[in-house]
Design a protein around this motif. Sequence first.
Motif, PDB file in Angstrom:
ATOM      1  N   ALA A  96       0.801  -1.089   0.040  1.00  0.00           N
ATOM      2  CA  ALA A  96      -0.022  -0.021  -0.128  1.00  0.00           C
ATOM      3  C   ALA A  96       0.889   1.245  -0.213  1.00  0.00           C
ATOM      4  O   ALA A  96       2.006   1.188   0.357  1.00  0.00           O
ATOM      5  N   ASP A  97       0.219   2.542  -0.228  1.00  0.00           N
ATOM      6  CA  ASP A  97       1.199   3.472   0.021  1.00  0.00           C
ATOM      7  C   ASP A  97       0.728   4.396   0.872  1.00  0.00           C
ATOM      8  O   ASP A  97       1.419   5.240   1.497  1.00  0.00           O
ATOM      9  N   LEU A  98      -0.604   4.135   1.463  1.00  0.00           N
ATOM     10  CA  LEU A  98      -1.136   4.933   2.665  1.00  0.00           C
ATOM     11  C   LEU A  98      -1.906   3.936   3.466  1.00  0.00           C
ATOM     12  O   LEU A  98      -2.940   3.160   2.761  1.00  0.00           O
ATOM     13  N   LEU A  99      -2.092   3.995   4.508  1.00  0.00           N
ATOM     14  CA  LEU A  99      -3.072   3.148   5.254  1.00  0.00           C
ATOM     15  C   LEU A  99      -3.436   3.861   6.729  1.00  0.00           C
ATOM     16  O   LEU A  99      -2.829   4.833   7.122  1.00  0.00           O
ATOM     17  N   LEU A 100      -4.605   3.266   6.957  1.00  0.00           N
ATOM     18  CA  LEU A 100      -5.119   3.631   8.403  1.00  0.00           C
ATOM     19  C   LEU A 100      -4.525   2.488   9.371  1.00  0.00           C
ATOM     20  O   LEU A 100      -4.739   1.247   8.995  1.00  0.00           O
ATOM     21  N   VAL A 101      -4.130   2.910  10.477  1.00  0.00           N
ATOM     22  CA  VAL A 101      -4.062   1.746  11.579  1.00  0.00           C
ATOM     23  C   VAL A 101      -4.865   2.315  12.832  1.00  0.00           C
ATOM     24  O   VAL A 101      -4.894   3.282  13.395  1.00  0.00           O
ATOM     25  N   GLY A 102      -5.505   1.309  13.131  1.00  0.00           N
ATOM     26  CA  GLY A 102      -6.739   1.500  14.189  1.00  0.00           C
ATOM     27  C   GLY A 102      -6.792   0.534  15.325  1.00  0.00           C
ATOM     28  O   GLY A 102      -6.365  -0.703  15.031  1.00  0.00           O
ATOM     29  N   GLU A 132     -17.609 -11.883  32.039  1.00  0.00           N
ATOM     30  CA  GLU A 132     -16.246 -12.235  31.566  1.00  0.00           C
ATOM     31  C   GLU A 132     -15.358 -11.791  32.937  1.00  0.00           C
ATOM     32  O   GLU A 132     -15.326 -10.675  33.355  1.00  0.00           O
ATOM     33  N   PRO A 133     -14.274 -12.552  33.362  1.00  0.00           N
ATOM     34  CA  PRO A 133     -13.241 -12.194  34.237  1.00  0.00           C
ATOM     35  C   PRO A 133     -12.483 -10.753  33.870  1.00  0.00           C
ATOM     36  O   PRO A 133     -12.061 -10.771  32.460  1.00  0.00           O
ATOM     37  N   GLY A 134     -12.443  -9.938  34.673  1.00  0.00           N
ATOM     38  CA  GLY A 134     -11.396  -8.832  34.526  1.00  0.00           C
ATOM     39  C   GLY A 134     -12.324  -7.583  33.738  1.00  0.00           C
ATOM     40  O   GLY A 134     -11.754  -6.548  33.241  1.00  0.00           O
ATOM     41  N   SER A 135     -13.613  -7.862  33.837  1.00  0.00           N
ATOM     42  CA  SER A 135     -14.495  -6.748  33.130  1.00  0.00           C
ATOM     43  C   SER A 135     -14.649  -5.450  33.618  1.00  0.00           C
ATOM     44  O   SER A 135     -14.594  -4.298  32.855  1.00  0.00           O
ATOM     45  N   SER A 136     -14.228  -5.403  35.009  1.00  0.00           N
ATOM     46  CA  SER A 136     -14.014  -4.054  35.710  1.00  0.00           C
ATOM     47  C   SER A 136     -13.066  -2.999  35.244  1.00  0.00           C
ATOM     48  O   SER A 136     -13.153  -1.774  35.243  1.00  0.00           O
ATOM     49  N   HIS A 137     -11.969  -3.555  34.608  1.00  0.00           N
ATOM     50  CA  HIS A 137     -10.870  -2.671  34.204  1.00  0.00           C
ATOM     51  C   HIS A 137     -10.802  -3.157  32.512  1.00  0.00           C
ATOM     52  O   HIS A 137      -9.824  -3.655  32.002  1.00  0.00           O
ATOM     53  N   SER A 138     -11.841  -2.673  31.778  1.00  0.00           N
ATOM     54  CA  SER A 138     -11.653  -3.160  30.076  1.00  0.00           C
ATOM     55  C   SER A 138     -11.556  -2.049  29.492  1.00  0.00           C
ATOM     56  O   SER A 138     -12.297  -0.961  29.925  1.00  0.00           O
ATOM     57  N   ASP A 139     -10.904  -2.008  28.394  1.00  0.00           N
ATOM     58  CA  ASP A 139     -10.894  -0.730  27.585  1.00  0.00           C
ATOM     59  C   ASP A 139     -12.295  -0.526  26.679  1.00  0.00           C
ATOM     60  O   ASP A 139     -12.815  -1.592  26.471  1.00  0.00           O
ATOM     61  N   CYS A 140     -12.386   0.822  26.079  1.00  0.00           N
ATOM     62  CA  CYS A 140     -13.622   1.243  25.639  1.00  0.00           C
ATOM     63  C   CYS A 140     -13.125   2.430  24.667  1.00  0.00           C
ATOM     64  O   CYS A 140     -12.510   3.291  25.041  1.00  0.00           O
ATOM     65  N   GLY A 141     -13.346   2.143  23.541  1.00  0.00           N
ATOM     66  CA  GLY A 141     -13.194   3.216  22.634  1.00  0.00           C
ATOM     67  C   GLY A 141     -12.424   2.784  21.372  1.00  0.00           C
ATOM     68  O   GLY A 141     -12.212   1.742  21.156  1.00  0.00           O
ATOM     69  N   ALA A 142     -12.093   3.988  20.614  1.00  0.00           N
ATOM     70  CA  ALA A 142     -11.210   3.663  19.351  1.00  0.00           C
ATOM     71  C   ALA A 142     -10.082   4.751  19.168  1.00  0.00           C
ATOM     72  O   ALA A 142     -10.489   5.988  19.633  1.00  0.00           O
ATOM     73  N   ALA A 143      -9.294   4.391  18.509  1.00  0.00           N
ATOM     74  CA  ALA A 143      -8.101   5.430  18.049  1.00  0.00           C
ATOM     75  C   ALA A 143      -7.677   4.863  16.555  1.00  0.00           C
ATOM     76  O   ALA A 143      -7.577   3.714  16.217  1.00  0.00           O
ATOM     77  N   VAL A 144      -7.436   5.904  15.762  1.00  0.00           N
ATOM     78  CA  VAL A 144      -7.050   5.484  14.373  1.00  0.00           C
ATOM     79  C   VAL A 144      -5.881   6.519  14.196  1.00  0.00           C
ATOM     80  O   VAL A 144      -6.044   7.755  14.352  1.00  0.00           O
TER      81      VAL A 144
END
Lengths: 399, 327
Positions: free
Chosen positions: B160-166, B176-188
């Motif tokens: 590719a020449d250009l790309l998105l990384v997200g 699910e175990p560990g649910s109280s400290h889980s990630d939420c959202g997105a970054a690109v």
Amino acid sequence: MSRRVLITGLGAVSPLGSGVARFWQGLLVGGARPVPLPDPRAHMRSPLMYLVPGDAVPVAPAHHGHVPLGPGPRMAVAAAREAVADAALGPQFCSAMPVVMGVEMGNAAMHEARRAAGTPADPDGPWNPLTVTASAAATAVRARGSNVSVGNACAASGYAVSVAADMIREGEAEIVLAGGAEGPTRVGLGVFNRLGAADPEACRPFDRHRKGTVFGDGSAMLVLESAEHADRRGAVPYAELAGFAWSCDAHHLTAPEPSAVQAVRAIRDALTDAGTDADRIGGVIPHGTGTPLNDAVESYALREVFGERCDRLPLLNLKAMIGHTAGAAGAFGCLAAALLIRHRSMPASPALQDPDPECPVWIPQDHPVPLAPASVLVNAYAFGGTNVSLVVTEAQEAA
Amino acid sequence: MSELVVTGLGITCPGVAKPSDAAAPRQEPSPGWFDVSCALPGRGYKRLPAACQYLLAAARNALADADAPFDGVPDERRGLVVATNNAAMELTEHQDGVILASSADEIGPLTAPFFVLSLFASRLATEHGVRGFCLTANSPRTAGLQALRLAGRALACGRADLLLVGVTEERLPESEPGSSHSDCGAAVLVCGPAASTAAETAYGDCRIGDVFLEPGGEPDPALTRAWNVVCAGAPGPVLVDAVLDDSAIGGAVASWLARRPVETRMVRAGAGCLTPMRHVVGALAGGGPERVVITAAAEGAVTMARVRPARHAGEQTISHRTMSARS
């Protein structure tokens, strides 16, 4: 000139049994048959799967760290050990070896078992990730390089194998362990039932009466190695991973783009990358899932690339023999291609009840046929239109 | 080792207003924190899984931030790498519950295919005509930083020449175990190869390295080798953001860092692969000194990203945001 990548070791746990030898013998006798998932709470119309026989599913390792391991990761560990042993890799070769695996549902069976049992979870306890397979495999063979899990659905391990080859081509590694693994999954089967994409009889790619796919489980692992490194240590390769290419339909969540423009591009780019052309391909292991649209579009793509030669270009209908192994399917395709090249032969596929005229391809069904030239195109496609094509050839002599 | 140059940033996380705030402590998502009709006006978005909405919104912001960089790039030269661990966990738990309680026939049809993790990336590819390739990484916790390395390698190999990384994540369900400290959202991030990207338009660059640690083994030599590769050719960053949990592997990395001449900001790792990428985004957008973001999974993988912000990055963020607001 990029570095050449050889396949110097293989490992497999499949519905045909444990080990590469049983996989090949199973292909020669027509493959496995699907059975109902042994889960009384799999409430769906067609709970069929091509399952690894019970005695071939390893019982260990039971855990990776704090994470209990289901059949998928355990089979990956067994296949990884077989591949490393097959390549005669001692510890000195594994210490910097990356592991790249294509895994979609991963350890889903353990999550599903916990839900079915109603076992409460500790919200402050350690997280149980779904995709621990590559880590479990690396630990088993003491591989300490990069540890990468690729999740491109049913094309995942096709991408994993090509990512691994790129690592070698870019000079990041001399040897990479690559492959895929999946275990049984109630959710996966259920959703395919809901989408009307689960065949209630068998996996029947390219048959006029096909009604969808039937999943399979297992693990296929390959040792990829730079030609220079293999030559230095005297390794005898099965084959060469000569070329590969990716493309994306960017069209629909579940349906392939009907004109097959991107699937054709991936095939043609893979041939170019391999320094070969359509006339020098001796056989094809298609993605061929049994879903009506996939098989028709893939057949069209093959005819676009190979033209009338499709009438005499043999296809191995692999998913009719082991089911659709989802994230592991691309690796199983590459592993089978390496064996075809080793044996210079393409086994007969199960007989089609009624070949689909919309799928004008040739699938030898009566007896094995010679593989000539000794080069195989492998396709792996996925929901969302992610495509990967790989060209596996006879290993060329070092210049 | 290939490097990536970053020219656009977008983020959609609870309590984060702009990329330069991305490294702020993780906040619990409050009800209504994400307004899909505002972030994604138009048809076809409201019934998507939340993590898909977050990803699409962050990508829009990143592409706007980079002044529509795909406009001059053919579809087949655009690439996409998306990392996620838990984008589909809530959905698959619901689907499994339907199967257990009644029948697979009762599964909601619109979101049904999203049990497949790669569909989050595929939906983004369709949105922006990305036909070069679309890759999904799902290694526990390290997938976000690994996505940068996968992207850099793909660029180096001419895919590719250009790309998105997200990265996109949804909170784990409570079962699910560990649910109280889980990630939420997105970054690109909008990324291009170092050789062809004009430095004056860039936030900076990233270089990634990784190793796998044997549980209970001696981590020092492997970590030091990886550090030396990632930080080769420069005096080396002295600032480190360490996104770690309290596992044996996390502890081993923390101990190794404690013996190095670096200033370490310890960040509690949650379930998911977003937090490390938030720190990369924050470092690039903030325009501060060079730093390394390092993260580790309890399962053994350790990934580190050397982030070299451009000197003007902080000013650029402000000007781009102003332009976006005007339009």
